[in-house]
Design a protein around this motif. Sequence first.
Motif, PDB file in Angstrom:
ATOM      1  N   SER A  56       0.896  -1.379  -0.051  1.00  0.00           N
ATOM      2  CA  SER A  56       0.010  -0.125  -0.001  1.00  0.00           C
ATOM      3  C   SER A  56       0.716   1.403  -0.157  1.00  0.00           C
ATOM      4  CB  SER A  56      -0.775   0.039   1.217  1.00  0.00           C
ATOM      5  OG  SER A  56      -1.918   1.076   1.007  1.00  0.00           O
ATOM      6  N   GLY A  58       1.196   5.161  -0.050  1.00  0.00           N
ATOM      7  CA  GLY A  58       0.643   6.741   0.307  1.00  0.00           C
ATOM      8  C   GLY A  58       1.742   7.657  -0.174  1.00  0.00           C
ATOM      9  N   ASN A  93      -6.070   6.388  -5.092  1.00  0.00           N
ATOM     10  CA  ASN A  93      -7.404   6.816  -4.357  1.00  0.00           C
ATOM     11  C   ASN A  93      -7.361   8.040  -3.575  1.00  0.00           C
ATOM     12  OD1 ASN A  93      -8.878   4.456  -5.674  1.00  0.00           O
ATOM     13  ND2 ASN A  93      -8.203   3.356  -3.835  1.00  0.00           N
ATOM     14  N   GLU A  95      -7.445  10.282  -0.371  1.00  0.00           N
ATOM     15  CA  GLU A  95      -7.909  10.229   0.803  1.00  0.00           C
ATOM     16  C   GLU A  95      -7.985  11.257   1.767  1.00  0.00           C
ATOM     17  OE1 GLU A  95      -4.241   7.633   2.594  1.00  0.00           O
ATOM     18  OE2 GLU A  95      -5.941   5.903   2.261  1.00  0.00           O
ATOM     19  N   GLY A  96      -7.996  12.483   1.242  1.00  0.00           N
ATOM     20  CA  GLY A  96      -7.925  13.955   1.751  1.00  0.00           C
ATOM     21  C   GLY A  96      -7.291  14.889   1.107  1.00  0.00           C
ATOM     22  N   ARG A  99      -3.890  14.009  -0.178  1.00  0.00           N
ATOM     23  CA  ARG A  99      -3.323  12.509   0.023  1.00  0.00           C
ATOM     24  C   ARG A  99      -3.915  11.686  -0.860  1.00  0.00           C
ATOM     25  NH1 ARG A  99      -5.052  13.174   5.903  1.00  0.00           N
ATOM     26  NH2 ARG A  99      -6.789  11.739   5.142  1.00  0.00           N
ATOM     27  N   ARG A 101      -3.626   7.033  -2.104  1.00  0.00           N
ATOM     28  CA  ARG A 101      -3.066   5.929  -1.789  1.00  0.00           C
ATOM     29  C   ARG A 101      -3.281   4.790  -2.726  1.00  0.00           C
ATOM     30  NH1 ARG A 101      -0.996   3.655   2.365  1.00  0.00           N
ATOM     31  NH2 ARG A 101      -1.271   5.491   3.491  1.00  0.00           N
TER      32      ARG A 101
END
Length: 136
Positions: A56, A58, A93, A95-96, A99, A101
């Motif tokens: 994963s 980030g 994707n 995330e905020g 951010r 991921r």
Amino acid sequence: MNRRAIVAGAALAVVVALVALVFRGTADSGTTSASASGSRYTVRLSVDDPRTGPNSLGFEVTDKAGTPVAPDEVTVEPVMPVMGHALAPVTANPEGQGRFRAPTADLPMAGPWQITVSLRDASGVDQVVLPLLVKG
């Protein structure tokens, strides 16, 4: 085997050894991070315990002033230049704000990888290349 091939092989071995030495400290600590800038964006990569198999990845994306930004699309393409491997791009994707991921980046071999992050918005595409050392 000719002399040129032997010298090229030895040079490649030295480069791989140096990359492994440089990243050994961060890869052994659990979380590996790297950052680099493209023409419009700066990207910070963070990976918990990078190993062979699914990882994963980030990403934190900022503009040149350091403000978090959200491009329209972020894709991640792992490449292992030493072995000639290039994997299919994976969409990251959101995330905020700023951010992203890529939850299923599969890295099939241990060693030095380059993670090419493509950031697409209305102005075009910016690419940032980040190093990642993957353990076996």
